[in-house]
Design an enzyme around this catalytic site. Structure first.
Site, short mmCIF file in Angstrom:
data_model
loop_
_atom_site.label_atom_id
_atom_site.label_comp_id
_atom_site.label_asym_id
_atom_site.label_seq_id
_atom_site.Cartn_x
_atom_site.Cartn_y
_atom_site.Cartn_z
N LYS A 82 0.84 -1.21 0.00
CA LYS A 82 0.00 0.00 0.00
C LYS A 82 0.87 1.25 0.00
O LYS A 82 1.92 1.30 0.67
CB LYS A 82 -0.90 -0.04 1.23
CG LYS A 82 -1.98 1.00 1.30
CD LYS A 82 -2.84 0.73 2.54
CE LYS A 82 -3.88 1.79 2.80
NZ LYS A 82 -4.65 1.50 4.04
N SER A 157 -9.38 1.92 3.73
CA SER A 157 -8.51 2.65 2.84
C SER A 157 -7.61 1.76 2.00
O SER A 157 -6.98 2.22 1.05
CB SER A 157 -7.65 3.63 3.64
OG SER A 157 -6.80 2.96 4.54
N SER A 181 -9.72 -0.52 7.80
CA SER A 181 -9.12 -0.38 6.47
C SER A 181 -8.56 -1.66 5.88
O SER A 181 -8.18 -1.67 4.71
CB SER A 181 -8.04 0.70 6.48
OG SER A 181 -8.62 1.97 6.63
#
Length: 478
Positions: A82, A157, A181
């Site tokens: 990420k 997220s 997330s």
């Protein structure tokens, strides 16, 4: 398995075959890159392509194995990282235009641990601005799409991570979770994850110029999103390897001792006044039946009050965000993210000053209640969201939108406030008027017993099947 379908292999299958010599790392990594090139232009899940570096590393891994060097447990497994976590030489942009040149001087512990285990990073995945939405879009890289279709948000997220791994772009996807997330993208895409408990996985970004707030430190954790629950058992032990840069990491083994007798599971459908959608109820019933069939003792019983705990925890986090982050959001965030934060502060009125200190102290009260309950019931089966996953940009639609996205998600962020492990696994594929989509449920476990939550996910997955198979058929026919 043909050469064209190598991208479908799970992480544990790849590692077994690359270690034995039945498969070359260059082949497993090359297949994942080919899949990325085929499907990512439509999904925009991977926003930094590291194909060249990945193939060079795979070649080096093959040469190392040929020379007799022992293979790591993730030898030749393609993974994604990420964009809000440091990877040496790459920008830790966090989806913010102003941070697009923030180049990491070194790897974060999670990246180092994965690579030490033999994993190969093929790309970096998208996140919303400041990694603070349950949807994934930003002005720097744009919107990520869900491989099931444009009718469902990919979650956030870690939305890029969830979309990528389920579409076949890498066998493992790194993500993180401060309020959901990891679990939001797992639920959106039909993936599997376990949010580790506090102190389980070492974390730190070498690029950061200041320490994070105390609640961010205690609520945020690093983890993996996978297509297979068994891959969590295979990969998570590498994730928890100690790193001295995280002084609060607890170096405990992944596997805990076996419990005597049938494991008791508390089962609740309580959604605290939010309507429980029939498809979510059916998913919960299926998960319960799967656990019963696997030998668990499932009982209808309410755990300690998750609503007050979750709301207090997220209001506390909003107080910290208001005090420490709002200036940066106002200075560097888009108008869209500024508007969303304004509604966050309405939905979750921030605790400030003395009130914030008092609610942070009360966290121990909530955690103690849950620890005592988990002594009798080591696992708890709960909803994750009361409704099927929401559409893209739902959180931009004012108070009603934020309420549907986050306001009703108390089972999510309560676990961050408590610091407890919480897994997400799909247990139903719903056929809705807007299209088909997976429905995930949540399994909460005792502190330090992520392995028990994953075992329960395996039992559910064995009954329901993995969602990647119908997804790949759906993608092929679309």
């Amino acid at each position: 398995m043909t050469q064209d379908n190598l991208w479908q292999l799970d992480a544990h299958d790849i590692a077994r075959q690359t270690t034995s010599g039945d498969l070359r790392a260059q082949d497993s990594v090359g297949a994942a890159i080919d899949r990325m090139n085929a499907v990512n232009p439509d999904l925009n899940a991977v926003v930094v392509d590291l194909s060249d570096e990945a193939m060079a590393r795979a070649q080096a891994l093959d040469a190392s194995r040929d020379a007799g060097t022992p293979c790591g447990p993730l030898h030749g497994v393609p993974v994604t990282i990420k964009i809000n976590v440091d990877q040496k030489g790459q920008a830790t942009s966090n989806g913010v235009v102003a941070l697009k040149e923030l180049i990491a001087p070194d790897d974060a512990p999670i990246v180092r641990n994965l690579q030490n285990a033999g994993a190969v990073v093929i790309g970096r995945t998208n996140t919303p601005e400041f990694s603070f939405r349950a949807d994934t879009d930003n002005p720097l890289f744009g919107r990520t799409h869900n491989p099931w279709g444009r009718h469902i948000s990919p979650g956030g997220s870690s939305g890029g991570a969830g979309s990528a791994v389920m579409a076949g772009i890498g066998a493992l996807a790194h993500g993180n979770d401060i309020g959901g997330s990891l679990r939001f993208p797992a639920a959106a895409n039909g993936a599997v994850t376990v949010k580790p408990g506090l102190g389980r996985v070492p974390a730190w970004n070498p690029s950061q110029s200041a320490e994070r707030g105390l609640l961010a430190q205690s609520m945020s954790v690093q983890g993996l999103i996978t297509r297979s629950a068994r891959d969590l058992h295979h990969a998570m032990p590498t994730m928890i390897a100690p790193d001295p840069r995280d002084p609060f990491h607890v170096p405990m083994p992944w596997q805990g001792r076996a419990l005597d007798g049938p494991i008791k599971v508390a089962f609740t459908k309580n959604t605290f006044g939010y309507d429980l959608h029939p498809e979510v109820e059916a998913a919960l019933d299926t998960a319960r039946d799967a656990l019963v069939d696997a030998g668990y003792k499932v009982e209808d019983i309410e755990p300690p009050n998750v609503f007050d705990c979750g709301r207090d925890g997220y209001r506390a986090l909003m107080g910290e965000v208001y005090s420490l982050m709002k200036t940066d959001v106002d200075a560097h965030g888009s108008q869209a993210i500024q508007d969303i934060f304004a509604v966050y502060f309405q939905e979750f009125p921030p605790f400030l000053e003395t009130d914030l200190l008092q609610i942070m102290a009360k966290r121990s009260h909530y955690a103690r209640q849950w620890s005592l309950f988990l002594e009798d019931y080591p696992l708890i089966l709960t909803p994750f969201l009361p409704r099927p996953f929401f559409k893209p940009d739902r959180d931009t639609e004012g108070g009603e939108g934020v309420h549907e996205v986050l306001g009703c998600a108390v089972y999510s962020y309560a676990m961050n406030f408590l610091g407890l492990p919480a897994a997400s696994v799909p247990s139903r594929l719903a056929h809705l008027p807007q299209g088909i989509q997976p429905i995930n449920i949540q399994v909460v476990a005792r502190r330090w017993r992520e392995d028990m939550a994953v075992d329960a996910c395996i039992a559910i997955e064995d009954r329901v099947g993995r969602m990647c198979r119908p997804l790949w058929e759906h993608m092929a026919s679309s």
